[in-house]
Design a protein around this motif. Sequence first.
Motif: not given
Length: 68
Positions: A1-2, A25-33, A61-67
């Motif tokens: 995924s992007p 919509i925001i919650q759906a994106f959050e469930r996708l990581g 942004v994917k959570k692992e790339f946030k910081n």
Amino acid sequence: SPICFLAENVKGLLTHDNSKTINVIIQAFERLGYFVFSPLLLNANDYEVAQKRERIFLFGVKKEFKNL
């Protein structure tokens, strides 16, 4: 995924159904990581476009790339 995404929609989405729609919509994106930043309301006229058009933008942004 992007790694990240940018989504754009009409201003009314912010208040549709007492803001429930944008939150779903925001919650759906959050469930996708994704970490989703607060929606940003921009007016095309502020960027030298010859029309008044207000649009919302969602950036995530994917959570692992946030910081990084």
